[in-house]
Design a protein around this motif. Structure first.
Motif, PDB file in Angstrom:
ATOM      1  N   LYS A  82      49.969  13.682 -16.200  1.00 47.15           N
ATOM      2  CA  LYS A  82      48.901  14.405 -15.482  1.00 47.15           C
ATOM      3  C   LYS A  82      48.216  13.490 -14.482  1.00 47.15           C
ATOM      4  O   LYS A  82      48.066  13.821 -13.295  1.00 47.15           O
ATOM      5  CB  LYS A  82      47.857  14.949 -16.494  1.00 47.15           C
ATOM      6  N   SER A  83      47.807  12.330 -14.975  1.00 48.12           N
ATOM      7  CA  SER A  83      47.078  11.411 -14.100  1.00 48.12           C
ATOM      8  C   SER A  83      47.994  10.874 -13.003  1.00 48.12           C
ATOM      9  O   SER A  83      47.581  10.752 -11.844  1.00 48.12           O
ATOM     10  CB  SER A  83      46.491  10.257 -14.917  1.00 48.12           C
ATOM     11  N   THR A  84      49.242  10.614 -13.379  1.00 52.39           N
ATOM     12  CA  THR A  84      50.199  10.096 -12.403  1.00 52.39           C
ATOM     13  C   THR A  84      50.412  11.109 -11.272  1.00 52.39           C
ATOM     14  O   THR A  84      50.446  10.752 -10.089  1.00 52.39           O
ATOM     15  CB  THR A  84      51.547   9.791 -13.097  1.00 52.39           C
ATOM     16  N   THR A  95      42.701   7.963 -10.579  1.00 47.58           N
ATOM     17  CA  THR A  95      42.397   8.157 -11.997  1.00 47.58           C
ATOM     18  C   THR A  95      43.421   7.347 -12.769  1.00 47.58           C
ATOM     19  O   THR A  95      44.552   7.193 -12.329  1.00 47.58           O
ATOM     20  CB  THR A  95      42.412   9.661 -12.377  1.00 47.58           C
ATOM     21  N   ARG A  96      42.991   6.788 -13.899  1.00 48.39           N
ATOM     22  CA  ARG A  96      43.861   5.841 -14.574  1.00 48.39           C
ATOM     23  C   ARG A  96      45.035   6.542 -15.268  1.00 48.39           C
ATOM     24  O   ARG A  96      44.854   7.517 -15.998  1.00 48.39           O
ATOM     25  CB  ARG A  96      43.064   5.059 -15.619  1.00 48.39           C
ATOM     26  N   ALA A  97      46.246   5.987 -15.007  1.00 50.38           N
ATOM     27  CA  ALA A  97      47.427   6.462 -15.730  1.00 50.38           C
ATOM     28  C   ALA A  97      47.887   5.264 -16.555  1.00 50.38           C
ATOM     29  O   ALA A  97      47.594   4.123 -16.215  1.00 50.38           O
ATOM     30  CB  ALA A  97      48.516   6.872 -14.752  1.00 50.38           C
ATOM     31  N   THR A 103      45.489   7.991 -22.477  1.00 47.98           N
ATOM     32  CA  THR A 103      44.920   7.165 -21.415  1.00 47.98           C
ATOM     33  C   THR A 103      43.638   7.792 -20.889  1.00 47.98           C
ATOM     34  O   THR A 103      42.605   7.143 -20.812  1.00 47.98           O
ATOM     35  CB  THR A 103      45.939   6.966 -20.273  1.00 47.98           C
ATOM     36  N   THR A 104      43.731   9.064 -20.523  1.00 48.83           N
ATOM     37  CA  THR A 104      42.539   9.710 -19.963  1.00 48.83           C
ATOM     38  C   THR A 104      41.647  10.201 -21.090  1.00 48.83           C
ATOM     39  O   THR A 104      42.058  11.038 -21.892  1.00 48.83           O
ATOM     40  CB  THR A 104      42.943  10.898 -19.071  1.00 48.83           C
ATOM     41  N   ARG A 105      40.448   9.651 -21.162  1.00 51.10           N
ATOM     42  CA  ARG A 105      39.480  10.135 -22.150  1.00 51.10           C
ATOM     43  C   ARG A 105      38.285  10.727 -21.424  1.00 51.10           C
ATOM     44  O   ARG A 105      37.787  11.771 -21.775  1.00 51.10           O
ATOM     45  CB  ARG A 105      39.027   9.000 -23.064  1.00 51.10           C
ATOM     46  N   LEU A 170      40.645  18.314 -11.343  1.00 52.83           N
ATOM     47  CA  LEU A 170      40.026  17.644 -12.492  1.00 52.83           C
ATOM     48  C   LEU A 170      41.101  17.137 -13.447  1.00 52.83           C
ATOM     49  O   LEU A 170      41.918  17.912 -13.943  1.00 52.83           O
ATOM     50  CB  LEU A 170      39.079  18.618 -13.198  1.00 52.83           C
ATOM     51  N   ASP A 171      41.114  15.839 -13.657  1.00 53.15           N
ATOM     52  CA  ASP A 171      42.072  15.229 -14.573  1.00 53.15           C
ATOM     53  C   ASP A 171      41.493  15.297 -15.983  1.00 53.15           C
ATOM     54  O   ASP A 171      40.483  14.665 -16.271  1.00 53.15           O
ATOM     55  CB  ASP A 171      42.317  13.767 -14.154  1.00 53.15           C
ATOM     56  N   ALA A 172      42.143  16.087 -16.825  1.00 53.29           N
ATOM     57  CA  ALA A 172      41.609  16.313 -18.178  1.00 53.29           C
ATOM     58  C   ALA A 172      42.342  15.444 -19.197  1.00 53.29           C
ATOM     59  O   ALA A 172      43.483  15.042 -18.979  1.00 53.29           O
ATOM     60  CB  ALA A 172      41.769  17.786 -18.543  1.00 53.29           C
TER      61      ALA A 172
END
Ligand SMILES: Nc1nc2c(ncn2[C@@H]2O[C@H](COP(=O)(O)OP(=O)(O)OP(=O)(O)O)[C@@H](O)[C@H]2O)c(=O)[nH]1
Ligand SMILES: [Mg+2]
Length: 612
Positions: A82-84, A95-97, A103-105, A170-172
């Protein structure tokens, strides 16, 4: 980030806002109280909370400004990329991948800098405090991202020129996270989405969790685009997987707005996918951002679907609340029935002669004289009167002793029966799912301190009533002389004995045992003083007084149970919720027809493009 800051969007205000109904609903949902346990109640509590949250996170702000930027939530399986994908879309690590799951919190919201005013404030997702890259609210720093189970309480905002105006990404966190907080938060964010960009992988798409989450999108008719990432780059494989995924989507009643396929490839510098991998998604999103009508249609469709679904939830909560009322009634009835039974048992003990035994009988016989069983009652009564005359002159001590013996016996019965009644209620509550929690650690059946003394006092007070009855009945001269010659105490005791024997002897006059004989003596004695009718009336009055005083004491023991029930608050009633539910359905259909009108004749609420 751009320094250009447009004025904050104008939002309508005041009680006439279209969202006023929803505001009221937030209040109604917030005051739903499901205090009685029953199967499914815990879930219902959760539903009430998430419904309230959905209103504030998404429905109210969307209803207030349908033209606000579309919120695209990128959700899906853990590590699906997702983040990637988001980073690749904006061409940098926004956003961090990473390789570590999850990874995503902390969710990250990417928007065009000029759209910042829509997101800076608490318009949507008011429960999440806003932070900017690198920043973190002090209270959240203790819970570093990547640690613990609690959901993040912050939303990171990033204004990027690469994000088109009119939509935000929005990166969830992961929906199937090992961290329960992540699972909760990702669902909350998806509930706040106008549009889902749902990411899964070639390996994971058949897992159960994504489908369970996608089902919720179907339920609220949210627009969903699906991305299948990491598809093996072998001839025929992408087509085969896509066919299978489409079939699964169809089986789940989901007609995705788009299906995007991304084949597995080595990552570029900065952990980005080759630009070509997300080209299609990028094109679609940009087209959507540029088409206000299409955006409005998506926003309205999700809004209407969510309102409809919410209406169903609120209706089922109304049923739940009704069930709560029924449970309250059931538990209350248990108390009432048990204590009605207690009253009945006491009344029975008072009237069936069972108290005229042992000590009571002995003391009464001291009053009337033991001696031979009498053949001629008249003679006997005459003798008793002589004796009583002497006893009175001896200060009527036997009569007082008999009253004391009656008091002791009666107190014993009342204390015993109420204690048993209270225990029966406690037992019944303990074995009732909704009652269990109420008795836990509450000791409701505990005998209050001094209860025995209270009962004794009530019985003495009643004895005072009886003496008073005797005195006032003997007010005329002739009767007065007789009462006085025998002594008020002795005549009073005789009346008490008649009361305690009343149901057993007075109606039939046939049961004759030792106790009965002595009671009959008392009755005959009273009849010679007052006459038959008066005795019957006096006995009835005395009995009523006794029962009244004892009932008040029995009620006292039921009170802790009723008070415990009253401590469970009632909250919003089922009727209010049913009205809310109907209003939601009306609002939803109004928005749907608005959406249809906006789409124009033959128009669909579909975003541009097709998934073929
Ligand atoms: N080689 C390769 N690696 C990928 C691809 N997509 C994702 N990854 C890697 O997979 C790992 C997970 O990617 P993320 O983008 O962090 O996944 P995510 O879905 O955001 O993960 P969570 O936030 O933990 O749910 C990272 O190490 C990525 O570099 C891909 O197409 N090719
Ligand atoms: Mg991620």
């Amino acid at each position: 980030m751009s320094t250009h800051r447009p004025a904050a969007p104008d939002l309508p205000a005041g009680p006439d806002r279209p969202a006023a109904l929803l505001d009221a609903l937030v209040g109604d949902l917030g005051t739903i109280r499901l205090g009685f346990e029953a199967p499914g109640v815990a879930d219902a509590r959760g539903q009430a909370v998430s419904a309230g949250r959905q209103l504030e996170d998404h429905l109210i702000p969307r209803l207030e400004s349908v033209d606000a930027p579309l919120l695209v939530v990128v959700g899906g399986s853990t590590g699906a990329g997702k983040s990637t994908i988001l980073n690749t879309l904006v061409g940098r690590e926004a956003t961090r991948a990473g390789a570590i799951r999850p990874t995503t919190r902390r969710p990250v919201l990417l928007h065009h800098p000029e759209d910042a005013p829509w997101f800076e404030g608490a318009r949507i997702l008011p429960g999440l405090s806003r932070v900017h890259p690198g920043g973190s609210a002090p209270e959240a720093q203790a819970q570093a991202p990547g640690e613990g189970d609690a959901p993040a309480t912050e939303l990171e905002l990033r204004g990027l020129e690469e994000v088109p105006r009119g939509l935000a990404l929005l990166d969830a966190p992961d929906i199937d996270s090992v961290a329960s907080g992540n699972r909760e938060l990702s669902r909350q964010l998806l509930r706040a989405a106008d549009l889902w960009l749902f990411v899964t992988t070639a390996n994971r798409y058949a897992d159960a969790v994504p489908w369970e989450v996608l089902r919720t999108a179907v339920e609220r008719d949210a627009t969903v685009a699906v991305v299948m990432n990491r598809i093996p780059e072998r001839p025929g494989v992408p087509e085969e997987l896509a066919t299978d995924l489409r079939a699964m989507l169809e089986r789940h009643g989901l007609d995705p707005a788009r299906l995007f396929l991304i084949t597995e490839s080595p990552l570029r510098d900065g952990g980005l996918l080759p630009a070509g991998g997300v080209e299609e998604i990028d094109g679609w999103l940009r087209a959507l951002a540029a088409d206000q009508g299409a955006r409005g249609a998506i926003a309205r469709r999700t809004l209407a679907g969510s309102l409809e679904e919410l209406g169903g939830t609120v209706a089922s909560l109304a049923d739940r609340v009704e069930e709560q009322n029924r449970l309250r009634g059931e538990l209350g009835d248990t108390v009432d029935e048990a204590f009605a039974d207690v009253r009945e048992r006491i009344e029975q003990a008072v009237g069936d002669g069972s108290l005229l035994r042992g000590e009571v009988l002995a003391r009464w016989q001291d009053v009337v004289g033991t001696g031979e069983i009498v053949r001629s009652l008249e003679t006997f009564v005459g003798r008793v009167r002589d004796r009583l005359g002497r006893a009175l002159r001896g200060e009527g001590r036997p009569a007082v002793a008999a009253q004391d013996a009656l008091e002791t016996g009666l107190v014993h019965v009342v204390v015993d029966e109420t204690a048993r009644g209270a225990e029966r209620v406690e037992q019944a509550w303990r074995s009732h799912p909704a009652g269990q929690g109420l008795v836990e650690g509450a000791d409701l059946a505990r005998m209050p301190e001094g209860y025995g003394q209270d009962v004794a006092q009530a019985v003495r007070a009643w004895q005072g009533d009886v003496l008073e009855l005797v005195r006032s009945e003997g007010a005329d001269r002739r009767t007065k002389a007789r009462v006085l010659s025998l002594g008020v105490n002795a005549v009073g005791v005789a009346l008490m004995i008649v009361v305690f024997a009343s149901t057993a002897f007075i109606p039939t006059g046939l049961e004759v045992g030792t106790g009965a004989a002595t009671a009959v003596v008392g009755q005959k004695l009273l009849e010679t003083i007052f006459g038959e009718d008066a005795v019957r009336r006096l006995a009835r009055t005395a009995r009523e007084h006794l029962v009244e005083r004892l009932h008040a004491l029995v009620e006292e023991r039921a009170a802790p149970f009723h008070e415990r029930l009253d401590e469970v608050p009632e909250g919003t009633g089922p009727d209010t919720l049913r009205e809310d539910s109907r209003a939601l359905a009306d609002l939803a259909s109004r928005i749907r027809s608005e959406a249809a009108a906006a789409a124009g004749p033959g128009g669909s609420s579909r975003p541009t493009g097709s998934d073929s």
